[in-house]
Design a protein around this motif. Structure first.
Motif, PDB file in Angstrom:
ATOM      1  N   LYS A 165       0.852  -1.203   0.000  1.00 10.61           N
ATOM      2  CA  LYS A 165       0.000   0.000   0.000  1.00 10.61           C
ATOM      3  C   LYS A 165       0.879   1.241   0.000  1.00 10.61           C
ATOM      4  O   LYS A 165       1.968   1.246   0.578  1.00 10.61           O
TER       5      LYS A 165
ATOM      6  N   GLN B  13      -2.394   5.767   1.033  1.00 13.28           N
ATOM      7  CA  GLN B  13      -3.437   4.790   1.349  1.00 13.28           C
ATOM      8  C   GLN B  13      -3.438   4.451   2.839  1.00 13.28           C
ATOM      9  O   GLN B  13      -4.497   4.361   3.475  1.00 13.28           O
ATOM     10  N   LEU B  14      -2.240   4.297   3.409  1.00 11.48           N
ATOM     11  CA  LEU B  14      -2.160   3.980   4.844  1.00 11.48           C
ATOM     12  C   LEU B  14      -2.791   5.102   5.679  1.00 11.48           C
ATOM     13  O   LEU B  14      -3.536   4.844   6.626  1.00 11.48           O
TER      14      LEU B  14
ATOM     15  N   GLU C 221      -6.583   5.106   5.218  1.00 15.40           N
ATOM     16  CA  GLU C 221      -7.247   4.037   5.976  1.00 15.40           C
ATOM     17  C   GLU C 221      -7.238   4.339   7.472  1.00 15.40           C
ATOM     18  O   GLU C 221      -8.170   3.978   8.190  1.00 15.40           O
ATOM     19  N   SER C 222      -6.187   4.982   7.950  1.00 19.67           N
ATOM     20  CA  SER C 222      -6.169   5.355   9.372  1.00 19.67           C
ATOM     21  C   SER C 222      -7.288   6.346   9.674  1.00 19.67           C
ATOM     22  O   SER C 222      -7.918   6.286  10.734  1.00 19.67           O
TER      23      SER C 222
ATOM     24  N   VAL D 112     -10.129   6.691   7.889  1.00 22.85           N
ATOM     25  CA  VAL D 112     -11.406   5.945   7.798  1.00 22.85           C
ATOM     26  C   VAL D 112     -11.627   5.169   9.104  1.00 22.85           C
ATOM     27  O   VAL D 112     -12.723   5.170   9.686  1.00 22.85           O
ATOM     28  N   ALA D 113     -10.568   4.533   9.596  1.00 22.03           N
ATOM     29  CA  ALA D 113     -10.689   3.726  10.825  1.00 22.03           C
ATOM     30  C   ALA D 113     -11.009   4.610  12.032  1.00 22.03           C
ATOM     31  O   ALA D 113     -11.813   4.239  12.892  1.00 22.03           O
TER      32      ALA D 113
ATOM     33  N   PHE E  38      -9.663   6.421  -1.642  1.00 22.59           N
ATOM     34  CA  PHE E  38      -9.527   5.324  -0.670  1.00 22.59           C
ATOM     35  C   PHE E  38     -10.728   5.276   0.292  1.00 22.59           C
ATOM     36  O   PHE E  38     -10.565   5.098   1.505  1.00 22.59           O
ATOM     37  N   ASP E  39     -11.911   5.483  -0.277  1.00 20.75           N
ATOM     38  CA  ASP E  39     -13.175   5.387   0.457  1.00 20.75           C
ATOM     39  C   ASP E  39     -13.466   6.566   1.373  1.00 20.75           C
ATOM     40  O   ASP E  39     -14.431   6.530   2.139  1.00 20.75           O
TER      41      ASP E  39
ATOM     42  N   SER F 113      -3.736  -4.149   8.641  1.00 19.50           N
ATOM     43  CA  SER F 113      -4.397  -3.000   8.034  1.00 19.50           C
ATOM     44  C   SER F 113      -4.834  -2.013   9.115  1.00 19.50           C
ATOM     45  O   SER F 113      -5.361  -2.431  10.160  1.00 19.50           O
TER      46      SER F 113
ATOM     47  N   LEU G 267      -7.385  -0.566   9.062  1.00 19.43           N
ATOM     48  CA  LEU G 267      -8.830  -0.789   9.198  1.00 19.43           C
ATOM     49  C   LEU G 267      -9.138  -1.853  10.237  1.00 19.43           C
ATOM     50  O   LEU G 267     -10.256  -1.943  10.748  1.00 19.43           O
TER      51      LEU G 267
ATOM     52  N   ASP H  46      -6.657  -8.191   7.614  1.00 21.63           N
ATOM     53  CA  ASP H  46      -7.618  -7.103   7.355  1.00 21.63           C
ATOM     54  C   ASP H  46      -9.013  -7.522   7.766  1.00 21.63           C
ATOM     55  O   ASP H  46      -9.189  -8.579   8.321  1.00 21.63           O
TER      56      ASP H  46
END
Ligand code: UTP
Length: 472
Positions: A128, A132-133, A136-137, A139-140, A173-174, A443, A445, A472
């Motif tokens: 990744k 992206q990392l 995702e952090s 998003v999480a 990335f969402d 991940s 996530l 993940d």
């Protein structure tokens, strides 16, 4: 009707001539109309009022200097972080009071990657990218605290298009795209050793980003501070694009910063050795400040306490929290606000005025000036320093190989994942040297820290030496 550019605009020529920089018009007679317009645009992007100062610093040495009484800084140790602080941080995150802020305008010359550094693929199993990392952090974090975190990303004129294109290509990335805000930092001209502006092409000034310290003015100038105010953001969680281990939004750090009513807070860790190439947190004339490794006198760098421990041991990992109000206060009078300029000798390709030919230097020939965000620390009314652990939170990707490189960052990501797994009772095979025997990745996530991992992890199979494990 725009005037045809037969001659350089009078005021520009006069102002540049007055400060001995009108050689930038050397090639004017041979430029096309379009090229003349480009040159004028480059010149208009400069702070002409400050140009004589910049040229003087380039020619004569750094404006930043070490002076006054230097003492060790007070550090809040990891074991002093209270539950109350963590709870306060969680509450602020849940209320959407904290924004993530990545400075990604650097040129990344040492890594030598052809693209924005954030697009570099770094994670050890899934490959990744850094962006992206971080995405995702975020998003999480949003899922964990039920919030809608805003993410501000500073780019430079050179990498803005590619950076935004990269996010579009990966559908952010969402993350909802309206919550990811890009803005460009300012630029500075490169100078020769006599303080004369270098030309990149006959019609272009050699320009480069003005350092991560430029982020404060850029946040103000581009309306990002106003955007934060509109969305109720009070704290800015600052991190660099090159550290894949960073906790983008750390509740304990946020809570401490808020409980201490700190205007600017920083994370620190013990230095690896006396002369490690990281900035040193110190108290300079009673105010928290950073002295670069290159500026800290060696006697101080090597100084020891009576018990033998290092006296100046607080290294900078470039993770800060700033209140929005602090950034607003500093930049309210944009013309009057400036952080010190740091001078770096670099190889600057340029056009030789005498021959009109392009020179690709093999040795440093030019001077670039950058400001550093940590120079805002002494301007803060209150500033705190919080200890963290290198293994947990710091492994920057600066170089292609060797120290602080792609290999060390991948190794450290894998080591951290293995530790988190072991803390959850999972058996990780290890080599005779104690290294995890395999490659491990968790991940963001799944978990943002070991404690969350212990609560959520389910590993369905035994891990054998040489495994490549992605959770993940
Ligand atoms: P570095 O000091 O490591 O510089 O930046 P760099 O430009 O990325 O890399 P080299 O020195 O050319 O190899 C530390 C952080 O500050 C950001 C970088 O993107 C990185 O996140 N930065 C640096 C900016 O945003 N703007 C700048 O002008 C300089």
């Amino acid at each position: 009707m725009p005037q045809p550019l037969d001659t350089p605009p009078g005021d520009l020529r006069t102002r540049l001539a007055a400060v001995g920089q009108d050689h930038v018009f050397h090639f004017w007679p041979s430029l096309s109309t379009g090229q003349r317009a480009e040159l004028v645009a480059d010149l208009q992007s400069l702070n002409l009022a400050a140009l004589p100062d910049h040229a003087r610093i380039a020619a004569k040495g750094s404006a930043a200097h070490v002076a006054g009484r230097i003492e060790p800084a007070t550090v809040i140790r990891a074991n002093e972080i209270s539950t109350k602080a963590v709870e306060r941080g969680r509450e602020l995150l849940a209320k959407g009071r904290v924004a993530a802020f990545t400075v990604a305008g650097g040129q990344g010359t040492r890594l030598g990657f052809d693209g924005p550094k954030g697009a570099f693929r770094i994670s050890p199993v899934k490959n990744k990218s850094l962006f992206q990392l971080f995405a995702e952090s975020i998003v999480a974090t949003d899922r964990r605290y039920g919030c809608s975190t805003r993410w501000y990303i500073m780019t430079s004129p050179a990498n803005d298009g590619e950076t935004q294109g990269y996010f579009r290509e990966h559908r952010f990335f969402d993350l909802p795209s309206e919550r990811v805000r890009f803005f460009q930092q300012g630029v500075m001209p490169a100078f020769d050793r006599d303080g004369r502006i270098l030309l990149d092409e006959p019609h272009r000034i050699a320009l480069s980003p003005d350092g991560h310290g430029g982020s404060l003015l850029a946040l103000a100038r581009t309306g990002m501070l106003a955007d934060m105010a509109t969305h109720g953001v009070e704290h800015i969680s600052y991190f660099q694009v090159d550290n894949p281990l960073v906790y983008c939004l750390d509740p304990a750090f946020i809570g401490l910063h808020d409980l201490h009513q700190s205007e600017m807070s920083s994370k620190t860790l013990p230095k690896a050795d006396d002369l490690e190439r990281v900035g040193n947190f110190v108290m300079a004339d009673g105010r928290l400040a950073i002295i670069e490794y290159s500026d800290l006198p060696e006697t101080l760098a090597r100084a020891k306490n009576p018990d033998g421990s290092r006296k100046f041991d607080a290294g900078n990992i470039a993770v800060h929290l700033l209140t929005r109000a602090f950034a607003e206060r500093l930049t309210r009078d944009a013309a009057a606000f400036a952080l010190p300029w740091h001078r770096a000798e670099k190889k600057v390709p340029h056009v030789d005025l005498a021959t009109g030919k392009r020179v690709e230097p093999t040795q440093p020939n030019g001077i670039k000036l950058e400001s550093f965000v940590f120079d805002a620390l002494p301007l803060a009314e209150r500033a705190i320093l919080v200890e963290t652990s290198r293994a947990e939170e710091f492994s920057p990707v600066k170089n292609a190989t060797g120290v602080d490189s792609v290999d060390t960052a991948r190794r450290d990501m894998s080591r951290r994942a293995a530790r988190w797994m072991e803390s959850a009772g999972i058996t990780i095979p290890r080599t005779a040297a104690g290294e995890p025997a395999g490659v491990f990745e968790i991940s963001p996530l799944v978990a943002l820290d070991a404690e969350e991992f212990r609560r959520r992890a389910t590993v369905r199979r035994a891990i054998v030496p040489g495994d490549s494990v992605y959770l993940d």
